[in-house]
Structure formats: structure tokens, C-alpha cells
Design a protein around this motif. Structure first.
Motif, mmCIF file in Angstrom:
data_model
loop_
_atom_site.group_PDB
_atom_site.id
_atom_site.type_symbol
_atom_site.label_atom_id
_atom_site.label_comp_id
_atom_site.label_asym_id
_atom_site.label_seq_id
_atom_site.Cartn_x
_atom_site.Cartn_y
_atom_site.Cartn_z
ATOM 1 N N SER A 157 33.813 44.985 40.744
ATOM 2 C CA SER A 157 33.259 45.209 42.079
ATOM 3 C C SER A 157 34.392 45.316 43.086
ATOM 4 O O SER A 157 35.339 44.528 43.049
ATOM 5 N N LYS A 190 29.756 47.903 48.872
ATOM 6 C CA LYS A 190 30.440 47.480 47.659
ATOM 7 C C LYS A 190 30.061 48.458 46.553
ATOM 8 O O LYS A 190 28.939 48.936 46.491
ATOM 9 N N ALA A 234 29.985 48.769 42.406
ATOM 10 C CA ALA A 234 30.058 48.031 41.145
ATOM 11 C C ALA A 234 30.211 49.061 40.038
ATOM 12 O O ALA A 234 29.337 49.909 39.844
ATOM 13 N N THR A 285 31.915 44.458 34.562
ATOM 14 C CA THR A 285 31.618 45.056 35.860
ATOM 15 C C THR A 285 32.744 44.704 36.811
ATOM 16 O O THR A 285 33.110 43.538 36.961
#
Length: 120
Positions: free
Chosen positions: A84, A93, A95, A82
Motif C-alpha cells: 500500500s 491510497k 493497494a 499487498t
């Protein structure tokens, strides 16, 4: 590898419309992504299914995103990561979940699995 790719990609994207930045944006995915992923992105783009940049899930990029860049490996699956990216102005944000595979002596992004936006 993912941190290196995203740092270079965000830097080049933030410098658009400079010719050098455009060249970098075209060559970076070829270096860091599998041919299969690039074909999929190209096909989706030609069909009009791409509303945002597939690697950042945005239409614009800010150089400050490098400061919030985080890469985490999924502990349950060896090939899942992942990435971010945060935006201090809007405090959102994104992800982005990726699959990374080894090809030859290097690792490459093989799939963009999913993404989600959240406020932080």
C-alpha cells in the motif's frame, strides 16, 4: 524484500529526470523481479497497454509515499502480498497485490495481480 524494492524504486522515481535515477529505475526491476514479469510488462508497454508505472500504478511519484509504505502478507496464500502506498495531499491510497516467488537464494516479484485505489 518488497519494502527494500519499493523504497529504492520510489526514491529513484522521485529523482527523475536525473541520469542516475533513470539507471536505477532500469536496474531495480531486474534485481527484484522475475524475467517472466519483466517480459510481460515490456510486451504490454510495446502494445500501448500501460497507462501508468506498473509498480506504483501512477504516473508521478512523491518521496513522501515511503512514509505510508505498508507491506502485508496474505494469510491465505504464502506467495501473495499487498503493498500500500498513500498520498497525503489527495488522501488516496493504492493497494497493489503481488505474487512473490523464491528464485535461487532470493525472492522476486513474479506477478502484479491487481490493484485498487481508495480514499483514506
Amino acid at each position: 524484500m518488497l519494502r527494500e524494492f519499493y523504497t529504492a524504486y520510489i526514491t529513484a522515481f522521485s529523482e527523475l529526470p536525473a541520469t542516475d535515477a533513470l539507471k536505477k529505475l532500469q536496474t531495480l526491476p531486474k534485481k527484484y523481479c522475475t524475467a517472466g514479469l519483466l517480459r510481460k510488462i515490456n510486451a504490454q508497454s510495446q502494445q500501448g497497454h500501460v497507462d501508468a508505472d506498473p509498480f506504483t500504478q501512477s504516473q508521478d511519484v512523491d518521496l513522501s509515499w515511503i512514509n505510508t509504505l505498508a507491506v502485508r502478507r496474505d494469510v491465505k496464500s504464502a506467495n501473495f502480498y499487498t503493498v500500500s502506498l498513500g498520498d497525503d495531499i489527495s488522501q488516496f491510497k493504492v493497494a497493489i497485490q503481488l505474487t512473490v516467488l523464491k528464485q535461487g537464494n532470493s525472492f522476486k516479484i513474479a506477478a502484479i495481480r491487481s490493484f485498487k485505489y481508495k480514499k483514506y
